[in-house]
Write a protein that holds these residues in place. Structure first.
Motif, PDB file in Angstrom:
ATOM      1  N   SER A   1      42.239  36.071  29.349  1.00  0.00           N
ATOM      2  CA  SER A   1      42.249  36.138  30.813  1.00  0.00           C
ATOM      3  C   SER A   1      40.879  36.104  31.589  1.00  0.00           C
ATOM      4  O   SER A   1      39.816  36.778  30.733  1.00  0.00           O
ATOM      5  N   CYS A   2      40.655  35.481  32.600  1.00  0.00           N
ATOM      6  CA  CYS A   2      39.497  35.396  33.072  1.00  0.00           C
ATOM      7  C   CYS A   2      39.498  35.906  34.709  1.00  0.00           C
ATOM      8  O   CYS A   2      38.922  35.562  35.638  1.00  0.00           O
ATOM      9  N   HIS A   3      40.351  36.614  34.835  1.00  0.00           N
ATOM     10  CA  HIS A   3      40.595  37.346  36.057  1.00  0.00           C
ATOM     11  C   HIS A   3      39.929  38.421  36.617  1.00  0.00           C
ATOM     12  O   HIS A   3      40.556  39.606  36.347  1.00  0.00           O
ATOM     13  N   ASP A   4      38.627  38.322  36.523  1.00  0.00           N
ATOM     14  CA  ASP A   4      37.878  39.505  36.617  1.00  0.00           C
ATOM     15  C   ASP A   4      38.510  40.501  37.564  1.00  0.00           C
ATOM     16  O   ASP A   4      38.519  41.908  37.334  1.00  0.00           O
ATOM     17  N   GLU A   5      38.971  40.166  38.801  1.00  0.00           N
ATOM     18  CA  GLU A   5      39.524  41.039  39.889  1.00  0.00           C
ATOM     19  C   GLU A   5      40.806  41.594  39.664  1.00  0.00           C
ATOM     20  O   GLU A   5      41.319  42.504  40.358  1.00  0.00           O
TER      21      GLU A   5
END
Length: 311
Positions: free
Chosen positions: A198-202
């Motif tokens: 995942s690169c969904h930081d928020e």
């Protein structure tokens, strides 16, 4: 087919690139940041020259030296992944070759910039991944852009890219939970060996239970807690994951809940100053300094999350 033995099942920070106050690359600070991140148990790789790393703001020579500096900093303990960002397939393949020579073990292949505005021809992404791998030999991570852009790959395209030789992982930032919830199970079924990151930081809590790890700029500033969130996600321990999410929420808000996601890169550097890793938060144009008061807000968020000063 050549088996790719790169294990990213854990936290994979995307480091910022520190600059000197005169705007030149601070390679010594790169090495300090890389060595600190690599020292944390659960960090599996470093992805340099991405958005957080201001990679497209550098010359080819600087890009090579940044890869070399981070590779030296980890001393072979973990792999260095290089952002491969050039638009044309041939120049991207040459960029990948340069990354190999500088010490990169894998590449994060970006979509062509023009696709953001105009979309892509059917089969073009598959062809780009194929040619870049065949010409460079650099193992590749698929980069799935947000659903709001025209270069987000539909499920058919994703599966076809992921079936190609050399593609061993996916960094997914689709930011559309309808697609995430329906597509990730299909990808798991069709590509059971694929490493999904995942690169969904928020939005990490929302994706932590479906992935093998995170590949995020956020990993610069809170690697210790993100490692624990990944463990909680793999254990299906929502209570623990939620506790970490809530503890980090002031940091998430101060870094990523901004008018532009690109401001997050500037905020990451301020957070690294607050943690004692960087001396200052110099960035390159077209990034600009944050508004007055932001630095203190970020420092307060780091304190609220009880992230230690590591110096």
């Amino acid at each position: 087919m050549t088996k790719i033995n790169i294990d990213l099942r854990g936290l994979n920070p995307a480091p910022v690139t520190p600059f000197n106050r005169d705007g030149s690359v601070d390679y010594a600070a790169c090495k300090k940041l890389g060595a600190w991140l690599a020292s944390i148990d659960g960090v599996k790789s470093l992805t340099v020259l991405g958005h957080a790393g201001e990679g497209t703001f550098m010359s080819q020579s600087e890009q090579m030296k940044v890869i070399e500096a981070f590779a030296e900093s980890v001393n072979g303990a973990i792999p260095i992944i290089a952002g491969i960002t050039l638009e044309g397939t041939e120049v991207a393949a040459e960029e990948a070759k340069r990354a190999v020579s500088a010490g990169a073990s894998a590449g994060l292949l970006y979509p062509s910039h023009g696709w953001l505005r105009f979309g892509y021809q059917k089969g073009a992404p598959q062809d780009k991944y194929r040619q870049v791998y065949e010409e460079s030999g650099l193992p590749l991570i698929l980069f799935q852009y947000p659903d709001a852009t025209k270069c987000t790959y539909n499920l058919e395209t994703l599966l076809e890219i992921l079936a190609q030789p050399g593609v061993f992982a996916m960094k997914n930032g689709v930011r559309n939970m309808r697609r995430w919830d329906t597509e990730i199970p299909v990808i798991r079924r069709e590509r059971p060996d694929l490493q999904i990151l995942s690169c969904h930081d928020e939005y990490l809590l929302s994706t932590a239970f479906d992935v093998d790890g995170f590949l995020v700029g956020y990993g610069n500033i809170a690697p210790e807690l993100l490692v624990e969130m990944i463990k909680a996600g793999k254990a299906k321990d929502y209570k623990k994951a939620r506790e970490i999410h809530d503890r980090l929420l002031p940091v998430t808000k101060s870094v990523y809940h901004r008018g532009s996601h690109m401001e997050g890169t500037v905020a990451l550097k301020h957070a690294l100053v607050a943690r004692g890793i960087l001396d200052h938060a110099t960035v390159r144009s077209p990034l600009l300094p944050l508004e007055p008061g932001a630095e203190e807000e970020i420092k307060a968020a780091i304190r609220a999350a009880e992230l230690s000063f590591v110096g």
